[in-house]
Enzyme design. Sequence first.
Site, mmCIF file in Angstrom:
data_model
loop_
_atom_site.group_PDB
_atom_site.id
_atom_site.type_symbol
_atom_site.label_atom_id
_atom_site.label_comp_id
_atom_site.label_asym_id
_atom_site.label_seq_id
_atom_site.Cartn_x
_atom_site.Cartn_y
_atom_site.Cartn_z
ATOM 1 N N HIS A 29 0.843 -1.198 0.000
ATOM 2 C CA HIS A 29 0.000 0.000 0.000
ATOM 3 C C HIS A 29 0.874 1.241 0.000
ATOM 4 O O HIS A 29 2.061 1.210 0.335
ATOM 5 C CB HIS A 29 -0.983 0.005 1.182
ATOM 6 C CG HIS A 29 -0.368 0.283 2.524
ATOM 7 N ND1 HIS A 29 0.045 1.540 2.919
ATOM 8 C CD2 HIS A 29 -0.133 -0.531 3.592
ATOM 9 C CE1 HIS A 29 0.522 1.490 4.151
ATOM 10 N NE2 HIS A 29 0.431 0.241 4.583
ATOM 11 N N CYS A 30 0.290 2.350 -0.396
ATOM 12 C CA CYS A 30 0.948 3.657 -0.295
ATOM 13 C C CYS A 30 -0.016 4.560 0.470
ATOM 14 O O CYS A 30 -0.279 4.312 1.640
ATOM 15 C CB CYS A 30 1.315 4.200 -1.678
ATOM 16 S SG CYS A 30 -0.012 4.165 -2.897
ATOM 17 N N SER A 31 -0.550 5.583 -0.166
ATOM 18 C CA SER A 31 -1.544 6.422 0.501
ATOM 19 C C SER A 31 -2.951 5.904 0.206
ATOM 20 O O SER A 31 -3.598 5.306 1.049
ATOM 21 C CB SER A 31 -1.390 7.884 0.062
ATOM 22 O OG SER A 31 -0.155 8.410 0.522
#
Length: 789
Positions: free
Chosen positions: A414-416
């Site tokens: 995941h990132c943001s």
Amino acid sequence: MERTRIARVDDVKLVRRGDQVEGTLHLTPHHLIFCHTPPPTVDEPDGHSSHMNKPRELWITYPIIHTCTLRLAHPASHHPSSIRLRCRDFSFVCFCFSDEKKARDVYDSIKAWTCKLGKVDKLYAFTYQPQAPEKEINGWDLYDARREWKRQGISEKDSDKGWRISKLNTDYGFSPTYPALLAVPSAISDNTLNYAGRYRSRVRLPVLTYLHPVNNCSITRSSQPLVGVRGNRSIQDEKLLLAIFSTSHSNQPPPNPSSRPRSRQSPRSSSSGSPTQDVTPNLPDPETLEDQMISRTASDEGPRVYGAQQHNLIVDARPTVNALAMQAVGLGSENMDYYRFATKAYLGIDNIHVMRDSLNKVIDTLKESDVTPMPPNREALAKSGWLKHIGGILDGASLIARQVALQHSHVLIHCSDGWDRTSQLSALSQLCLDPYYRTLEGFIVLVEKDWLSFGHMFNHRSGFLSSEKWFSIENERIGGSDSHHQRAGLSNSGSGAGHALENAFLSAKGFFNKDNSSRESFVDSDGELQSYDQSPSSNTNRKSSTSKSTASKIGKDGAASDKTTPTTKVKETSPVFHQFLDATYQLLHQNPTRFEFNERFLRRLLYHLYSCQYGTFLYNNERERMEAGVQQKTRSVWDYFLGRREQFLNPQYEERIDDNVRGKERLVLPKGEEVRWWSELFGREDREMNGLPTINAIRSDRNGDSKSVEEVKGIPVSVLTGVETAEQAVGAVPPVKGTAGGESENGRGSIGSQLAGGMKGLGLGGGRDRSIRGKSPSRLEREMEVEMQ
């Protein structure tokens, strides 16, 4: 035709790379068409024999125009009025006019057809009628989610592999930006998914995207959790992740260590076996360092046998300082005290704003390509940091692929919001792992699944509807403080201490203003955002002033309401998909026999991303395309490629897969030291961008200072910046609870104490260390300011 001020202009000169031709410019509702007839060709030395050449045409679709500048004739100069175009496929053209009024009419017409359409359904794709050979092809049928899950061994009737297909989102009411069908652990009910989704940004909870056919290890993807400054947690999210990491069992007999798939050769070894000289012969390979960091934090006990222990991994693609800053606005990263069954790794991949600025610096070195044949400034190319970013993304994908294939572990990415860096890492790691995705049809399925179906925001990132900020009239810019580049969103760095201070105040104002509904002022922003600083249990009871003031503007998925006129927000554009194609090109160039498609396929795919001739990339997610009836009203971009299949096949491709033969393995890993410029894409010769001294070896540090080839030779480069478990942390990791000076439940203490060791002990030294340790307060403030812009 109401937007066309003038439909035809004769005696127009086209200038490209310093060459000039004269012809006629036509303006249609969807194209600029320049027609010219080359002079007769003389065959014989005496000049008596010649033949007439056929007329040639240059077609330019309006959406592919990125910037347009009208330069009016100045009385003091002898230069005619001209229009300079910079296109998104990195072609640069200049049209010169003898009549200033006609030049202005052409400029106004281009502007009207480019950035004043107002709606996506006004784009060329909705009127395009295909001809042979693509007329009889239906590319929309190429990807089917159920068929792809079945290929991976998952079906609605069979849950033996520990996975099932949930229909919770078939109407897109649960998660509007997610696909209709979600592959989730068989042990997790839809009710648990419903509660777990409330703990993830945009309700993008962890779901399956790839299942390895050999060891049943998975790659899942999600958005960031809603941890916030209060340290929120979700029992359902923890249960979901535990179930994901338990779908394969380590009680199966481990493979023979000798059967371990061969990794790539070390750059410091030669094929002949003779030793090569190296300035730092004792430094380990970057891949080894990354594996050491992960294994060092693992809590497995007993003798280590290859394949017997799993190092299940949560990959947070962001720099650690970004994850920490997001915690202050109600988001953040997992508290590993509650995920003791996993290890978390921070990759330090920069956000969309940094990537956009990096590409703009590359464009600045090429922007005179319409009027001069001079090669680009190689030093300026190196300082753009573009290759550093491509190398970092590839390194992150390599880490994920090694964890799944070699360490037999599960990985959550995941990132943001989980639609930019997450899509890059997920798709590239699968490209490394699965030979099917390296075929032409398989690559198409990969793009459909991990980019289109999982909701990469192509409208926002690609700016199909253009922006008036990208249009300018040069002689009208008199005495203003903002340059053309600043107004066009082409640069936001190096503006001096005064601008930096002003930006810092503006960022802080937006950061703490509760009535601010725009996400542009948030750290590590990926788009519009409603307030998330609340407990998961109160998800259905949001009655803050922010939600009231923005209810009419922001829908359930956080996007602008359909009642507002669609426009391109310059700060939300970014070359995210371009970077994925660039990274794929690197893999193709390094492994020319392992890919069925060729380089031209990738180049034409990027072109048609922006041409808007096909409906495949229009809109931001699966739901929007369904509501707009894209499949019924437009043609698929895959019609173009499948109708001309032979043009995009790689003659060097070898289909055979054998893990016991070097060069035939399932697993393909990138070679970071061989990252190079994709010169064909930029319309340049290879020697201009990749000639000696090797430009790909020149890297920029965080301050933008370039280092010579000799200074970086042999130095390992890693995108991994920190590893964290419930028991310990290595490298740069944010505190689990409270502020920078707070202390977590596991006693790791503040950021400073967490960074006191770790990286030095692993020999990582400086390299591409993006940790907070050793940075001055002013340096940290500058980095935070970039994230907030």
